[in-house]
Design a protein around this motif. Structure first.
Motif: not given
Length: 139
Positions: A48-52, A81-84, A97-105, A121-126
């Motif tokens: 959960k966090g902020e996406f840009v 597209k959902m965030a727009q 609020e998203i489900r992700v796979k964490i991978i090293p850079k 993608i579970l949730k997108v909000d302002k």
């Protein structure tokens, strides 16, 4: 004999307390890490966090102030597209609020030490943070 039994009881009590404090520390460290999803066996993490996404760079800043680069793929474009719908400016963040796979850079690239690949993608909000932005220009 009594001193030996007393010594053994003190040692057992001491070791029991020591193990208890370790389990408390480990449970606290797990709480500080990113939350695991209900489907723990799939290896994905709930974040959960902020996406840009702006100028070919996608970033996720979690509620624990960790920052991750986001893999640019079809799922990331779907999230953008959902965030727009919630953005006033192209550089605005949105809460996700998203489900992700964490991978090293990869070692030969710049950026944060870890990346996230969006799987669901579970949730997108302002975003609740209203930054004061000063714009220069004539009206």
């Amino acid at each position: 004999m009594k001193k030996g039994i007393l010594l053994i009881m003190v040692l057992v009590a001491f070791l029991a307390c020591k193990n208890d404090s370790k389990s408390k520390e480990s449970s606290e460290s797990v709480e500080n890490q990113e939350e695991k999803t209900e489907k723990q066996s799939d290896g994905l993490v709930l974040m959960k966090g902020e996406f840009v996404y702006f100028a070919d760079a996608a970033v996720l800043q979690t509620n624990s102030n960790s920052i991750y680069g986001v893999v640019i793929d079809d799922k990331m474009h779907e999230l953008d597209k959902m965030a727009q719908h919630y953005k006033k400016e192209p550089t605005d963040y949105v809460n996700v609020e998203i489900r992700v796979k964490i991978i090293p850079k990869p070692e030969n690239e710049e950026g944060w030490p870890f990346r996230v690949e969006i799987k669901e993608i579970l949730k997108v909000d302002k975003s609740q943070i209203e930054d004061e932005v000063i714009k220069l220009g004539s009206e």
